[in-house]
Structure formats: structure tokens, C-alpha cells
Motif scaffolding. Structure first.
Motif, PDB file in Angstrom:
ATOM      1  N   VAL A 268       0.863  -1.185   0.000  1.00 56.37           N
ATOM      2  CA  VAL A 268       0.000   0.000   0.000  1.00 56.37           C
ATOM      3  C   VAL A 268       0.899   1.234   0.000  1.00 56.37           C
ATOM      4  N   LYS A 269       0.635   2.151  -0.935  1.00 58.40           N
ATOM      5  CA  LYS A 269       1.482   3.341  -1.073  1.00 58.40           C
ATOM      6  C   LYS A 269       0.647   4.622  -1.092  1.00 58.40           C
ATOM      7  N   ALA A 270       1.048   5.598  -0.302  1.00 59.61           N
ATOM      8  CA  ALA A 270       0.443   6.928  -0.414  1.00 59.61           C
ATOM      9  C   ALA A 270       0.839   7.481  -1.784  1.00 59.61           C
TER      10      ALA A 270
ATOM     11  N   GLY B  27       5.998   6.629   2.852  1.00 57.54           N
ATOM     12  CA  GLY B  27       4.622   6.371   2.420  1.00 57.54           C
ATOM     13  C   GLY B  27       4.360   5.002   1.832  1.00 57.54           C
ATOM     14  N   VAL B  28       5.340   4.076   1.918  1.00 60.64           N
ATOM     15  CA  VAL B  28       5.158   2.739   1.338  1.00 60.64           C
ATOM     16  C   VAL B  28       5.067   1.721   2.466  1.00 60.64           C
ATOM     17  N   ILE B  29       3.986   0.936   2.488  1.00 61.14           N
ATOM     18  CA  ILE B  29       3.838  -0.068   3.541  1.00 61.14           C
ATOM     19  C   ILE B  29       3.680  -1.440   2.892  1.00 61.14           C
TER      20      ILE B  29
ATOM     21  N   ILE C 129      -2.316   0.545  -4.705  1.00 61.69           N
ATOM     22  CA  ILE C 129      -2.145  -0.775  -4.078  1.00 61.69           C
ATOM     23  C   ILE C 129      -1.518  -1.668  -5.127  1.00 61.69           C
ATOM     24  N   GLU C 130      -0.427  -2.335  -4.769  1.00 61.15           N
ATOM     25  CA  GLU C 130       0.213  -3.139  -5.796  1.00 61.15           C
ATOM     26  C   GLU C 130       0.665  -4.506  -5.325  1.00 61.15           C
ATOM     27  N   GLU C 131       0.838  -5.340  -6.298  1.00 64.58           N
ATOM     28  CA  GLU C 131       1.369  -6.684  -6.140  1.00 64.58           C
ATOM     29  C   GLU C 131       2.730  -6.601  -5.434  1.00 64.58           C
ATOM     30  N   CYS C 132       2.958  -7.526  -4.505  1.00 57.00           N
ATOM     31  CA  CYS C 132       4.227  -7.549  -3.790  1.00 57.00           C
ATOM     32  C   CYS C 132       5.245  -8.343  -4.610  1.00 57.00           C
ATOM     33  N   LEU C 133       6.311  -7.663  -5.010  1.00 56.33           N
ATOM     34  CA  LEU C 133       7.327  -8.324  -5.837  1.00 56.33           C
ATOM     35  C   LEU C 133       8.412  -8.938  -4.958  1.00 56.33           C
ATOM     36  N   GLU C 134       8.964 -10.039  -5.424  1.00 57.22           N
ATOM     37  CA  GLU C 134      10.081 -10.680  -4.725  1.00 57.22           C
ATOM     38  C   GLU C 134      11.323 -10.507  -5.580  1.00 57.22           C
TER      39      GLU C 134
ATOM     40  N   GLU D 223      15.724  -9.191  -5.725  1.00 58.65           N
ATOM     41  CA  GLU D 223      16.757  -8.383  -5.100  1.00 58.65           C
ATOM     42  C   GLU D 223      16.595  -6.945  -5.566  1.00 58.65           C
ATOM     43  N   GLU D 224      16.675  -6.022  -4.592  1.00 62.08           N
ATOM     44  CA  GLU D 224      16.471  -4.611  -4.931  1.00 62.08           C
ATOM     45  C   GLU D 224      17.777  -3.929  -5.290  1.00 62.08           C
ATOM     46  N   ALA D 225      17.721  -3.001  -6.219  1.00 62.46           N
ATOM     47  CA  ALA D 225      18.891  -2.169  -6.526  1.00 62.46           C
ATOM     48  C   ALA D 225      18.408  -0.862  -7.146  1.00 62.46           C
TER      49      ALA D 225
ATOM     50  N   HIS E  83      20.565   0.459   2.056  1.00 58.73           N
ATOM     51  CA  HIS E  83      20.044  -0.270   3.219  1.00 58.73           C
ATOM     52  C   HIS E  83      19.061   0.666   3.911  1.00 58.73           C
ATOM     53  N   LYS E  84      17.772   0.332   3.813  1.00 58.78           N
ATOM     54  CA  LYS E  84      16.760   1.280   4.304  1.00 58.78           C
ATOM     55  C   LYS E  84      16.400   1.102   5.775  1.00 58.78           C
ATOM     56  N   CYS E  85      16.522  -0.132   6.303  1.00 56.23           N
ATOM     57  CA  CYS E  85      16.080  -0.358   7.682  1.00 56.23           C
ATOM     58  C   CYS E  85      17.060   0.266   8.671  1.00 56.23           C
TER      59      CYS E  85
ATOM     60  N   VAL F 125      10.208  -2.033 -12.243  1.00 56.71           N
ATOM     61  CA  VAL F 125      10.316  -0.748 -11.552  1.00 56.71           C
ATOM     62  C   VAL F 125       9.465  -0.753 -10.283  1.00 56.71           C
ATOM     63  N   LEU F 126      10.094  -0.459  -9.144  1.00 58.04           N
ATOM     64  CA  LEU F 126       9.347  -0.263  -7.896  1.00 58.04           C
ATOM     65  C   LEU F 126       8.918   1.186  -7.799  1.00 58.04           C
ATOM     66  N   GLU F 127       9.826   2.061  -8.200  1.00 58.52           N
ATOM     67  CA  GLU F 127       9.533   3.501  -8.106  1.00 58.52           C
ATOM     68  C   GLU F 127      10.527   4.262  -8.969  1.00 58.52           C
ATOM     69  N   PHE F 128      10.098   5.468  -9.358  1.00 59.96           N
ATOM     70  CA  PHE F 128      11.031   6.403  -9.975  1.00 59.96           C
ATOM     71  C   PHE F 128      11.248   7.563  -9.012  1.00 59.96           C
TER      72      PHE F 128
ATOM     73  N   GLY G  22      21.244  -5.368   0.449  1.00 57.46           N
ATOM     74  CA  GLY G  22      20.709  -4.026   0.601  1.00 57.46           C
ATOM     75  C   GLY G  22      19.206  -3.998   0.500  1.00 57.46           C
ATOM     76  N   ARG G  23      18.536  -3.481   1.516  1.00 53.37           N
ATOM     77  CA  ARG G  23      17.095  -3.289   1.432  1.00 53.37           C
ATOM     78  C   ARG G  23      16.742  -1.956   2.004  1.00 53.37           C
TER      79      ARG G  23
HETATM   80  P1  AMP Z   1      10.192   3.550  -1.576  1.00 52.26           P
HETATM   81  O1  AMP Z   1      10.200   4.389  -0.324  1.00 52.26           O
HETATM   82  O2  AMP Z   1       9.167   3.981  -2.558  1.00 52.26           O
HETATM   83  O3  AMP Z   1      11.584   3.313  -2.083  1.00 52.26           O
HETATM   84  O4  AMP Z   1       9.701   2.104  -1.155  1.00 52.26           O
HETATM   85  C1  AMP Z   1      10.167   1.559   0.028  1.00 52.26           C
HETATM   86  C2  AMP Z   1      10.444   0.117  -0.140  1.00 52.26           C
HETATM   87  O5  AMP Z   1       9.218  -0.612  -0.252  1.00 52.26           O
HETATM   88  C3  AMP Z   1      11.206  -0.281  -1.384  1.00 52.26           C
HETATM   89  O6  AMP Z   1      12.555  -0.043  -1.266  1.00 52.26           O
HETATM   90  C4  AMP Z   1      10.877  -1.764  -1.425  1.00 52.26           C
HETATM   91  O7  AMP Z   1      11.674  -2.473  -0.489  1.00 52.26           O
HETATM   92  C5  AMP Z   1       9.446  -1.814  -0.948  1.00 52.26           C
HETATM   93  N1  AMP Z   1       8.497  -1.947  -2.073  1.00 52.26           N
HETATM   94  C6  AMP Z   1       7.934  -0.975  -2.797  1.00 52.26           C
HETATM   95  N2  AMP Z   1       7.111  -1.485  -3.731  1.00 52.26           N
HETATM   96  C7  AMP Z   1       7.152  -2.823  -3.619  1.00 52.26           C
HETATM   97  C8  AMP Z   1       6.534  -3.937  -4.300  1.00 52.26           C
HETATM   98  N3  AMP Z   1       5.670  -3.748  -5.276  1.00 52.26           N
HETATM   99  N4  AMP Z   1       6.846  -5.173  -3.884  1.00 52.26           N
HETATM  100  C9  AMP Z   1       7.712  -5.375  -2.858  1.00 52.26           C
HETATM  101  N5  AMP Z   1       8.316  -4.393  -2.181  1.00 52.26           N
HETATM  102  C10 AMP Z   1       8.050  -3.132  -2.530  1.00 52.26           C
END
Ligand code: AMP
Ligand code: GLY
Length: 423
Positions: free
Chosen positions: A142-144, A152-154, A184-189, A191-193, A213-215, A281-284, A422-423
Motif C-alpha cells: 500500500v502506497k500513499a 509512504g510505502v507499507i 495498491i500493488e502486487e508484492c514483488l520478490e 533483489e532490490e537495486a 540499506h533502508k532499515c 520498476v518499484l519507483e522512480f 541491501g534493502r
Molecule cells: P520507496 O520508499 O518507494 O523506495 O519504497 C520503500 C520500499 O518498499 C522499497 O525499497 C521496497 O523495499 C518496498 N516496495 C515498494 N514497492 C514494492 C513492491 N511492489 N513489492 C515489494 N516491495 C516493494
């Protein structure tokens, strides 16, 4: 050339550090800057959000070239306003910055132009959003829609979490008007980069990849932050995958934005999920990443300012970038408590020793000078960055420098660039 950089984070210190080395830069000004930037540029106390104040500053100071660091001023149209008064600026127009400013807009662009991304739906009404979650099931994301400072991304593991996310964003309005709509989007599996390209409206120049590394805490635990560390390049982005990203993501996005009459100029930062060698693409983002910008500039050998100017002059196709073969890695030192509540004003000592260490640069984020001391003035405070033959050497050098800094009120992750990835 008189150059003005907008912003006050580690990203802007890294940009200033690279630009100050350019023979074309005769004067470097930063608004508002921080204590580290003040050592290499003239800092002027105009806030990054004060569009008209910045336009006046650039005009009155006869600035030749402006570089906008953060997304807020880009989405608010700072580059448009500067161009209206005849000042060249690096970064997208407000209409092009929608790619980051509205996640719904970004998803629609991907869908319409066949750019690979997760399946999604947009909602401006919580009950309809919940009906969709019931139909799709969990995990789900779920994303604002609007800007929410990276928060804003949960990612929701079950239906209860997803319903709570809808309430948090749409009803409690945790991110204000940014939560009037959700994606609202599908959860992707996978490796992130991250991947960065310089775009001049028509052409793109691949820049570099990075992994962040976001956490907040070790082992990718704790709350999400703006980024606790990063390294470059990202091992998962092989030359083949980089070529695929250019061909299937970056170039089609430039064409899409042109077709939509929102020509894109600036740095295009694609957050990607890579599974089985296929990037989605997760985000731009419409700016350099922070802290990714710090290892990125540490690796850059050629003149950054020249490339950014070439970008605004639509000459990127004739430009090349040169890189050090080495890896670079940044460890973010933050005030204890970040990203939650923390106290400002603690004294930081012995930073010069760390900065003098071999292959190391210490970039400042939330710092200021007070009574002759360097003090913490924000959540993320320092970006201790090092180059090395490989990630292991860069990591060792960065942590050795981190351990020289005397700042009991600070903390950092100890596993940046480690096996957790990296996450
Ligand atoms: P953002 O703040 O937009 O970079 O998103 C935060 C984090 O949420 C991303 O770095 C991903 O780890 C996770 N994320 C965003 N979209 C998805 C998705 N569709 N599937 C899985 N994880 C996601
Ligand atoms: N480090 C993540 C970002 O800049 O958005």
C-alpha cells in the motif's frame, strides 16, 4: 561559472564536493547547506522549500547554473521558475517531476507504455481500497500517492496490516494530503537495486548502480529510514542487466514522457526489483538518491559539473563519464532515536581524523556549528564514505573511520555492504 546547489543533506555535500573540483566552477554557493558544505561553499540561509527566495537569490547573485538536490522543490516547480527568469537549472520541470510526485501517475505511465512494473490499482476511497485488498489477498503493498519523505510505502504481510495501512494513510492522514489517494500493488520478490541515468529530454546516459540499506538496524530490522548506508556498484546489476534497464525501462520512460508533453530532464533514479535476471520498476525518483549519491561521486573520475550542464543543454548523447574501478560504500551515522524522536545539539568530535583516513570522505547531513563545536542537527548526521578495491575493503575503511568519530549520541548499522545485502 557561478554554481548554486539547493539542499542540506549528505547528497548535497557530496554534489558540492564533486562540483568544487571542477575547473569550470569559479564560485560555489549552497542554500541552505550544512556545516560540512560551509567548508567548501558559501552557505546562504534560504530554505529549499522557499521557491521565490531561491529565485531571488539566484537572480541577485548572478548565478549561472543551479542544481536542485531534493524532490520537494522539483515537484513544486523550482526549475520552471528559474527558467522563467532565464537561469539554467539541472532537474526536471514540475510536470516531469510527477514521476516521483504521484505514484499513481508513475504507475499509469508504466502501464500505458509497457514499462515493466508490479500490477496495481488506484483508489481515492478507503472502502473500495479494502474491497480490492480482499479480492487480491496478501502480501500486498500500500502506497500513499504523494510525497511522504520515503515513508509512504507499507509492505503488508496480511490483510489486517493492509487494512491498517489504508486507515493510516487515507483516514488518519499520516502523510497529509499525500494520502488522499493510494496505489495498491502486487508484492514483488527478488533483489532490490537502484539505477541512475542522466537524461536530457531525448537521450539518456547510464550513470551507475547502487544498493542501499533502508532499515534502521542491523540485519535489515527496525523501521524504514531515508537510508542507513549504500554501496556502489550493485553486484546484482550485471552489464547485461544494466543494458536491459536502459532498453526496457529508462529509454521507454523518456519516450513516454515526451509523448505526454512532459519532457524529462535531470537524473532519473529507478528503484528496481530484480528477479531471475528481469528488472521491474518499484519507483522512480527524480533526483539523486541520498545516501547513494555519496558512494556514486566517490567513484566518479570525470567532471560532474560538465555532465550536468551537458544534460541541461541536450548534449548528453555526446558526453561520457569516467569511473574509478574501485567500489565505494557509505555508512550513515545518525542520532540515537532516528527515525523516531531524537534530541538535537549533541557534540561530535574527531571527525577530521576520520576524514583524513586513506580513501575516505566524511559527508555531512544534519550538522551545524555552535559555540565552536560541530553539533548534530538532524536524524541522519554524517555519511562516512570510503573507496576500496572491493566492497570488503571499502567497508573496512569506512568502519575504521566511523570508529574514529567521537560521538556517543550517534549510532550506525554495522552491516552495511554485508551479507544481509541491501534493502
Ligand atoms: P520507496 O520508499 O518507494 O523506495 O519504497 C520503500 C520500499 O518498499 C522499497 O525499497 C521496497 O523495499 C518496498 N516496495 C515498494 N514497492 C514494492 C513492491 N511492489 N513489492 C515489494 N516491495 C516493494
Ligand atoms: N535512499 C533512498 C532515496 O534517496 O530515496
Amino acid at each position: 561559472m557561478k554554481v548554486l546547489v539547493i539542499g542540506s543533506g549528505g547528497r548535497e555535500h557530496a554534489l558540492c564536493w564533486a562540483i568544487a573540483k571542477s575547473p569550470s566552477c569559479t564560485e560555489l554557493i549552497c542554500a541552505p547547506g550544512n556545516a560540512g558544505i560551509a567548508e567548501i561553499a558559501e552557505c546562504v540561509p534560504v530554505a529549499a522549500e522557499d521557491t521565490e527566495g531561491l529565485v531571488d537569490l539566484a537572480r541577485d547573485g548572478a548565478i549561472d547554473f543551479v542544481i536542485v538536490g531534493p524532490e520537494g522543490p522539483l515537484v513544486d516547480g523550482l526549475v520552471d521558475r528559474l527558467e522563467e527568469v532565464g537561469i539554467r537549472a539541472f532537474g526536471p520541470s514540475a510536470r516531469a517531476a510527477e514521476l516521483e510526485g504521484s505514484k499513481g501517475f508513475m504507475k499509469d505511465i508504466c502501464f500505458q507504455y509497457g514499462i515493466p512494473t508490479a500490477e496495481y490499482a488506484r483508489f481515492d476511497e478507503p472502502d473500495a481500497a479494502k474491497q480490492y485488498i480482499l479480492r487480491r489477498g496478501a502480501p500486498i503493498v500500500v502506497k500513499a500517492d504523494g510525497l511522504a519523505a520515503g515513508k509512504g510505502v507499507i509492505v503488508c504481510r496480511n490483510q489486517n496490516e493492509a487494512f491498517a495501512a489504508i486507515d493510516h494513510i487515507m483516514i488518519e492522514r499520516a502523510f497529509g494530503d499525500a494520502g488522499a489517494e493510494v496505489v495498491i500493488e502486487e508484492c514483488l520478490e527478488g533483489e532490490e537495486a537502484s539505477f541512475f541515468a542522466l537524461v536530457d529530454g531525448k537521450h539518456a546516459l547510464a550513470m551507475a548502480s547502487a544498493q542501499d540499506h533502508k532499515c534502521a538496524h542491523d540485519g535489515d530490522t527496525g523501521p524504514n529510514t531515508g537510508g542507513m548506508g549504500a554501496y556502489a556498484p550493485a553486484p546484482v546489476i550485471t552489464p547485461e542487466i544494466a543494458a536491459q534497464i536502459m532498453e526496457r525501462v529508462i529509454e521507454p520512460t523518456i519516450a513516454a514522457m515526451t509523448a505526454e508533453r512532459r519532457p524529462y530532464k535531470g537524473v532519473l533514479y529507478a528503484g528496481l526489483m530484480i528477479a531471475d535476471g528481469v528488472p521491474k520498476v518499484l519507483e522512480f525518483n527524480v533526483r539523486f538518491g541520498d545516501p547513494e549519491c555519496q558512494p556514486l561521486v566517490m567513484r566518479l573520475k570525470s567532471d560532474l559539473l560538465e555532465s550536468l550542464v551537458a544534460c541541461t543543454e541536450e548534449r548528453i548523447a555526446d558526453t561520457t563519464l569516467e569511473w574509478h574501478d574501485e567500489c565505494a560504500l557509505v555508512v550513515v551515522m545518525a542520532t540515537k532515536g532516528y527515525p523516531g524522536w531524537y534530541e538535537k545539539g549533541s557534540v561530535i568530535r574527531d571527525i577530521d581524523r576520520a576524514a583524513d583516513a586513506e580513501g575516505v570522505a566524511v559527508f555531512h547531513a544534519g550538522t551545524k556549528r555552535s559555540n565552536g563545536h560541530l553539533v548534530a542537527d538532524g536524524g541522519r548526521v554524517l555519511g562516512v564514505t570510503a573507496r576500496g578495491r572491493d566492497v570488503a575493503e571499502a567497508r573496512e575503511r569506512a568502519y575504521r573511520a566511523v570508529d574514529m568519530v567521537d560521538w556517543p549520541e550517534g549510532f550506525c548499522r554495522r552491516d552495511i555492504g554485508g551479507p544481509a545485502g541491501g534493502r
